[in-house]
Scaffold this active site. Structure first.
Site, short mmCIF file in Angstrom:
data_model
loop_
_atom_site.label_atom_id
_atom_site.label_comp_id
_atom_site.label_asym_id
_atom_site.label_seq_id
_atom_site.Cartn_x
_atom_site.Cartn_y
_atom_site.Cartn_z
N PHE A 74 2.20 -26.80 -21.60
CA PHE A 74 3.42 -25.99 -21.67
C PHE A 74 4.28 -26.48 -20.46
O PHE A 74 3.68 -26.66 -19.42
CB PHE A 74 2.96 -24.53 -21.39
CG PHE A 74 2.22 -23.85 -22.42
CD1 PHE A 74 3.26 -23.23 -23.49
CD2 PHE A 74 0.72 -23.76 -22.66
CE1 PHE A 74 2.46 -22.44 -24.65
CE2 PHE A 74 0.17 -23.10 -23.50
CZ PHE A 74 1.09 -22.47 -24.40
N ASP A 75 5.73 -26.51 -20.46
CA ASP A 75 6.40 -26.43 -19.30
C ASP A 75 6.27 -25.25 -18.78
O ASP A 75 5.89 -24.35 -19.49
CB ASP A 75 7.66 -26.81 -19.70
CG ASP A 75 8.78 -26.75 -18.84
OD1 ASP A 75 8.62 -27.23 -17.73
OD2 ASP A 75 9.69 -26.06 -18.97
N LEU A 76 6.83 -24.75 -17.43
CA LEU A 76 6.61 -23.59 -17.01
C LEU A 76 8.03 -22.97 -16.93
O LEU A 76 8.12 -21.97 -17.63
CB LEU A 76 6.24 -23.68 -15.34
CG LEU A 76 6.00 -22.54 -14.72
CD1 LEU A 76 4.95 -21.46 -15.36
CD2 LEU A 76 5.71 -22.69 -13.30
N ASP A 77 8.99 -23.24 -16.25
CA ASP A 77 10.20 -22.73 -16.03
C ASP A 77 11.06 -22.69 -17.27
O ASP A 77 11.34 -23.66 -17.94
CB ASP A 77 11.18 -23.43 -14.88
CG ASP A 77 10.48 -23.31 -13.73
OD1 ASP A 77 9.89 -22.27 -13.34
OD2 ASP A 77 10.98 -23.89 -12.71
#
EC number: 3.6.1.1
Length: 216
Positions: free
Chosen positions: A8-11
């Site tokens: 996953f990306d975060l932001d």
């Protein structure tokens, strides 16, 4: 090939940091260039590294602008970060089902940890790769390759989930499947242009997608 790993990306993907990022950019840019930047002007800055963004504005002030940005971002983090629906439940279920889960972000580790603790997601992730851990950022494949190596996973067994073209192209460059999130601030059509394998309307859409992929 079964999918056993989700990155996953975060932001903008796991946690809603859009207002925090926009406010941090506006604070920094208005400090150095008063009244020159508006909200719509900084939207394209979401995704690339701070160094890449600020170096295009003024190479002589990159480091001090990064410092200004990070100080504001740190000080206002908890008041401006929000959760996305079904994220916590979905990540918890993935972990329960035995998936390897990791984060690949262009953010610095300190603020990554703040966001994960605030959203109570910190207990789930096996690996977190930040800008501090790599030489090249997404869409270069290095960050994803590092996460996969740490997870002992193969690209063809992995799915990359993100809200920006850097995530989708990064996944494609690393050889993973890709899923874009429709709640991206840049709009669904923006991400569809990069041809992700899947489009999520909410994070829990991941569960039936993975189930179907692993059944076929």
């Amino acid at each position: 090939m079964r999918i056993n790993t989700v990155l996953f990306d975060l932001d903008g993907t796991l946690i809603n940091t859009n207002e925090l990022i926009i406010s941090s950019f506006l604070h920094t840019l208005n400090t150095y260039y008063p009244n020159q930047y508006k909200r719509e002007d900084v939207l394209p800055f979401i995704g690339p590294s701070l160094h890449d963004t600020f170096s295009k504005i003024d190479e002589s002030k990159v480091e001090e602008m990064i410092t200004s940005y990070r100080e504001f971002n740190h000080d206002h983090h908890d008041e401006l970060v929000e959760e996305y629906e079904t994220v916590y439940e979905t990540v918890r279920e993935l972990k329960k089902q035995g998936y390897k889960v990791g984060i690949v972000t262009t953010k610095a580790r300190q603020t990554v940890e703040m966001g994960l603790q605030l959203s109570k997601l910190d207990e789930f992730f096996d690996v977190v790769v930040t800008i501090d851990d790599v030489e090249h950022v997404k869409p270069h494949p290095e960050p994803l390759q590092k996460a996969l190596e740490l997870l002992d996973a193969k690209p063809e067994e992995a799915l990359m989930v993100g809200d920006n073209h850097h995530d989708i192209v990064g996944g494609q460059n690393a050889g993973t499947k890709t899923a874009a999130v429709s709640w991206t601030l840049k709009g669904r059509a923006y991400l569809e242009a990069y041809k992700p394998d899947f489009m999520l309307d909410k994070m829990s859409d991941l569960l039936p997608i993975l189930s179907n992929m692993n059944r076929s």
